[in-house]
Design a protein around this motif. Structure first.
Motif, PDB file in Angstrom:
ATOM      1  N   ASN A  13       0.863  -1.175   0.000  1.00 35.21           N
ATOM      2  CA  ASN A  13       0.000   0.000   0.000  1.00 35.21           C
ATOM      3  C   ASN A  13       0.900   1.226   0.000  1.00 35.21           C
ATOM      4  O   ASN A  13       1.224   1.783   1.057  1.00 35.21           O
ATOM      5  CB  ASN A  13      -0.927  -0.014   1.216  1.00 35.21           C
ATOM      6  CG  ASN A  13      -1.948   1.098   1.182  1.00 35.21           C
ATOM      7  OD1 ASN A  13      -1.698   2.172   0.646  1.00 35.21           O
ATOM      8  ND2 ASN A  13      -3.104   0.836   1.768  1.00 35.21           N
ATOM      9  N   GLY A  61      -0.918   3.083  -7.008  1.00 33.07           N
ATOM     10  CA  GLY A  61       0.170   2.152  -6.718  1.00 33.07           C
ATOM     11  C   GLY A  61       1.521   2.792  -6.500  1.00 33.07           C
ATOM     12  O   GLY A  61       2.510   2.085  -6.314  1.00 33.07           O
ATOM     13  N   ASP A  88       3.685  -0.302  -5.400  1.00 34.97           N
ATOM     14  CA  ASP A  88       2.976  -1.528  -5.045  1.00 34.97           C
ATOM     15  C   ASP A  88       3.418  -2.681  -5.936  1.00 34.97           C
ATOM     16  O   ASP A  88       3.614  -2.512  -7.139  1.00 34.97           O
ATOM     17  CB  ASP A  88       1.470  -1.334  -5.176  1.00 34.97           C
ATOM     18  CG  ASP A  88       0.898  -0.450  -4.074  1.00 34.97           C
ATOM     19  OD1 ASP A  88       1.606  -0.165  -3.088  1.00 34.97           O
ATOM     20  OD2 ASP A  88      -0.275  -0.051  -4.194  1.00 34.97           O
TER      21      ASP A  88
END
Length: 150
Positions: A13, A61, A88
């Motif tokens: 995250n 991301g 991410d």
């Protein structure tokens, strides 16, 4: 002439981990809102590539943080100096990091630093006391990445 660099950290995250590290290091979270709005308006970026975090538009991301004293691009928010970029990835962290960050307590004592980092979401792993050679805590960030507080 020294080369420019940034450290890339895989994450589950990115924006949340960037928030943790920005607070831990007293850095600034980069704000790409203006760039994203320009790219969206020009049709160069699909809506699915954009997310919102803390009232800002971000690239889904990804999230970056930069040292507050370093220069940065006003449109993109991207730092041009000391910078960490979180991206991410689909896989979870499974082994010890081969590279880690050391945070030095500076004007506060080590106990105060460790307490502050825990309040931000870090966890203590073990205390290391090497006498005159040094004293520090091995800790983990909210996603389990190891770092040291000294």
């Amino acid at each position: 002439m020294a080369l420019s660099w940034k450290l890339i950290i895989d994450s589950g995250n990115a924006p949340t981990l960037a928030d943790f590290w920005a607070a831990a290091l007293e850095y600034e979270v980069e704000d790409p809102t203006a760039l994203i709005e320009q790219l969206l308006a020009a049709g160069h970026l699909p809506e699915r590539a954009v997310a919102e975090h803390n009232g800002r538009k971000i690239f889904r991301g990804y999230a970056g943080i930069r040292h507050p004293d370093d220069p940065f691009d006003q449109t993109s928010g991207v730092g041009q100096g000391r910078r960490l970029l979180f991206q991410d990835v689909p896989e979870k962290k499974t082994v010890k990091n081969r590279l880690h960050i050391d945070i030095h307590s500076g004007p506060v004592d080590l106990a105060t630093l460790v307490d502050r980092l825990e309040a931000l979401g870090a966890t203590r792993v073990r205390e290391v006391d090497q006498g005159p050679a040094g004293h520090w805590w091995v800790m983990r960030d909210p996603e389990g990445n190891e770092f040291c507080a000294a």
